[in-house]
Structures are given as structure tokens and as C-alpha cells.
Design a protein around this motif. Sequence first.
Motif, PDB file in Angstrom:
ATOM      1  N   LEU A 193       0.915  -1.138  -0.351  1.00  0.00           N
ATOM      2  CA  LEU A 193       0.209  -0.214   0.131  1.00  0.00           C
ATOM      3  C   LEU A 193       1.325   1.323   0.134  1.00  0.00           C
ATOM      4  N   ARG A 194       1.774   1.440  -1.487  1.00  0.00           N
ATOM      5  CA  ARG A 194       2.430   2.672  -1.094  1.00  0.00           C
ATOM      6  C   ARG A 194       2.846   3.452  -2.824  1.00  0.00           C
ATOM      7  N   PHE A 195       3.089   4.650  -2.986  1.00  0.00           N
ATOM      8  CA  PHE A 195       2.895   5.120  -4.088  1.00  0.00           C
ATOM      9  C   PHE A 195       4.040   4.672  -4.703  1.00  0.00           C
ATOM     10  N   LEU A 196       4.133   4.085  -5.896  1.00  0.00           N
ATOM     11  CA  LEU A 196       4.914   4.321  -7.512  1.00  0.00           C
ATOM     12  C   LEU A 196       5.039   4.823  -8.164  1.00  0.00           C
ATOM     13  N   LEU A 197       6.179   5.543  -8.250  1.00  0.00           N
ATOM     14  CA  LEU A 197       6.824   6.706  -8.993  1.00  0.00           C
ATOM     15  C   LEU A 197       7.633   5.778 -10.207  1.00  0.00           C
ATOM     16  N   VAL A 198       7.370   5.572 -11.573  1.00  0.00           N
ATOM     17  CA  VAL A 198       7.462   5.501 -12.891  1.00  0.00           C
ATOM     18  C   VAL A 198       8.268   6.780 -13.558  1.00  0.00           C
ATOM     19  N   TYR A 199       9.815   6.221 -13.670  1.00  0.00           N
ATOM     20  CA  TYR A 199      10.069   7.515 -14.595  1.00  0.00           C
ATOM     21  C   TYR A 199      10.924   6.434 -15.831  1.00  0.00           C
ATOM     22  N   LEU A 200      10.063   7.252 -17.193  1.00  0.00           N
ATOM     23  CA  LEU A 200      10.835   6.703 -18.438  1.00  0.00           C
ATOM     24  C   LEU A 200      11.600   7.663 -18.404  1.00  0.00           C
ATOM     25  N   HIS A 201      13.136   6.214 -19.631  1.00  0.00           N
ATOM     26  CA  HIS A 201      14.134   7.445 -19.567  1.00  0.00           C
ATOM     27  C   HIS A 201      14.024   7.425 -21.606  1.00  0.00           C
ATOM     28  N   SER A 202      14.030   7.996 -21.377  1.00  0.00           N
ATOM     29  CA  SER A 202      14.347   8.261 -23.681  1.00  0.00           C
ATOM     30  C   SER A 202      15.916   9.561 -23.854  1.00  0.00           C
ATOM     31  N   SER A 203      17.012   8.282 -23.910  1.00  0.00           N
ATOM     32  CA  SER A 203      18.276   9.248 -23.912  1.00  0.00           C
ATOM     33  C   SER A 203      18.347  10.230 -25.488  1.00  0.00           C
TER      34      SER A 203
END
Length: 469
Positions: A193-203
Amino acid sequence: MAEASDDSVSRNEILAQFQDITGFHDVEKCRSVLEQHNWDIETAVQDTLNEAEGSQPVFHPRQNSFECSDDEDNTSSGTNSVTENHVTENSGRTSDTTGDPAVTAVAQRGNQSWLYWFLSLPLLPFRFGSSVFTDVLGWIARLLWPTAFQARTTPLEDVLQFKAEFEKEFGSVHPTFYQGSYSQALDDAKRELRFLLVYLHSSEHQDTDQFCSSTMTNEGFREYVNGNMLFWAANVKSPEGYKVSRALREATYPFLALICLRDNRMTVVGRMEGIMTVDRYISLLARLIEDNEPALVAARVDRQERTHAQRLRDEQDEAYYESVRADQEKERKKREEEDRKRQEEETKRQKEEAKRNRAQSIAQERVDRKCGIPEEPEKSNPDSLRVLIKLSNGKRLERRFLKSHSLQALYDFVFCHDESPSEFVLVSNFPRKVYAVDSSNEDQTLEDAGIEADALLFVQNIEDESDSD
């Protein structure tokens, strides 16, 4: 006048290029779109294509819910400046598991100076054509064979490879990367029951290096993310990153998505697209957490209640099963006791029946043996012997036998008496001697056995010993 004429010619060329790319025949509509975008053909085409696909405009998003009042500071890049950020309700972009609307924060770029556009105008058709050709070719290649130019790797390998590449280029100061697949990160966030931060990286994006060097490596950003949520990141060029990109459908980079549990589903509750300041990222995350924390609190309370209810059910079930086991044990002991008593009764009955059968058998045997006892000789017969026999109950028996009579005849005489035991041996006291009959001396006579006249023999009962055996 010459400058106005040149400006009119250049706009007509931009208008013609815009019509060729979009396929619109309405000149006034094309002109209106270009004017809304300050005759920036790149942004106008991008927004037009996004609207045709049903996506949210990237460079000029519709402000259909609410607008943040605070303006953002310009970044230190020097090439592109970040203007006012707008937060809108995005009904088209959600998580891969639900359709609930998510809050989107998009960084909008300001217009470039007229000198920059004047110098880049001659190269604009070539840049635009090559960009369109590259994008179309890449889109077709990804559509036909998304993993054609990618090595076969596992999701964990993709995540670890991005972590290694990031630390090699930008250092080890960054939020703690979740080392697992995207689905595992979702499962852990849901379970905890936690928040999830998603980062998508585009070089390949022009703002990626600035975001990584100024935001991802910022100590305050790192501490805030580590203290409030799980953090998962991947490169969109990797299979795992591409799969997540297709699910989240980001419009530009850098891209961050905040996910949490809503209505028992992992839902994207916030999207941040484009370059912003560190303070802006943190304020947006804090705002999203504040807005969605009640849902997680409610989920925690509900989970605790369900856990407590399940524990009570388990305890009740255990008590019930324990009671059932106790009843079964009682029933088993009761059956065993009944079986034991029944067995004892059966054994007793069998013994009594065997005893009766034996008594009948002995009685019949006495009748049969009595017929085989030789007649008592006369007293005057010189070969006769008088034998005295004392029973175990003290009673005396007396009879005459011939010396030539067998010892078995003497035993038959004693056996046929009603008060005689069924099994016995004859013994003498002085000297003590046992006169037994067995298979080796069946034909032994009284004389051979050493029994003389007026001999006194005692009957020794061996029936009890036989019964005990």
C-alpha cells in the motif's frame, strides 16, 4: 514593405507545407491553427496529429479543469526555458489496469526568438522531412517487429542495465531504483500500500540529460522519493521499458507517472511530462500524495479489518476443528473400549464354550474308556494285586488288577471315576516315583512298572497347569 512581403511569402510557404503534411484543404482552418501556434509548423503539426489520434495536445494542452497559480522559474539550461506549467484532468491516459482519470503536469515551451527562426528557416523543410521520415520508418519498424533490433533480455536485466548506465553517466546519487520488473513493482506497491513513481528514460530527447543531471541527482529529490514511494525506472529502448511505454502512452520526456491503489486497482493518479524545476516536481508529488493518501489509508484500514476478520475466522475454525478432533478422539476411545469389552466377552464365551465342549468330550471319553477296563480278578488269584488310589480331594479308590494288566488300564480306571481330574499322573511317596504313560510305554504292565500288592498311589492333578498353559 519589402519585409512585409517577405514575411507574407514565408507564411504562405509554411501554410503550403502544413497543408501537404496534414492533408487539410481548408486554407482558413490551416491558417487559424498556425496562428494559434505563432506559425511554428513543428508544434502545429504535432498538436494536429495528437488531436487526430484523440490524444491530449502536448505543446498547448486544453485547460479544462484547473490551472496552477504559481509560475515556474526558468531552468538553467540556456537553450530551452520552461514557462508556466498547467495541471489538467487527463481522461485519455490512465494506468494499464484502470480507466480512472489521472492528473497530468506538462511543461510548455516558450517561443524562440525571431532571429533563431529566421536563421533556421532555410533548413526547416529538410529538418522536418528527415524527422518525419525517421519517425515514420521507426514507427513502421516497431509496429511490424518491435524487438527486431533488441537483444533478448529479461525485465530484470533491462532494469539493472539502465541502472548501471545511469550511474556510469550521472553518478550514484539518485533515488533508489526498484530492482525488478514493472509488474513486480506494481505488486509490491499494492501489497505494501505504497505509492509507485515510474520514470521512463529516453536518451534521444533533448531534455533528458538536463533532467537526469539536475533533478534525478538532486539530494532533496532523492530523499523525498525514497521516503515516500517506490521508484521504478527503465529505458524506453529496452523491451521492458518499451512495454511500459506502450501501457502508459507518454507524450514527451522526461516522463514521470505516480501510481497507487484506487478501488482495489493500481491506477495512474499523476503524470508529469516535460522539464520542470526540482521544487516543482516535489510540490506536484506532494500534492498528488496529499490528494490520494486518504484512499491508501482507507485501503489500509480495510485490509486491517479483513485481516482481523480472517484471523477471527481462522481462530474460530481452529477451535471448531479442535472440538471436532476432541469429539473424534472420544468416539475413538469409546469404540476401542466397546471393542475391548466385546472382545473380552467373546473370549470369555469361547472359553466357556470350550470348557463345556471339553467336559462333554471328557464325559464321552470316560464312557468309552470304561468299556475297555479289564474285569477285576478274584481275590484268590495269585497274580492279582490290590492297588489303593487316593484322589486329590482325599477320597480313596480300591481295585484289584492282574500283574499282567497294563499301566494304561490302571489310568483308565482312575480316569473313569466322576471325581477324578481329566488330566493327572500317578505317583508314590516312599520312594517318590511317577508312573506316567506315554507313547514309549503304552504296553507296560503293572509288574514291569514296579507296582506291588497293596501299593498306595496318589493322583496328582495336572489339569490346572494344562489350563493355564
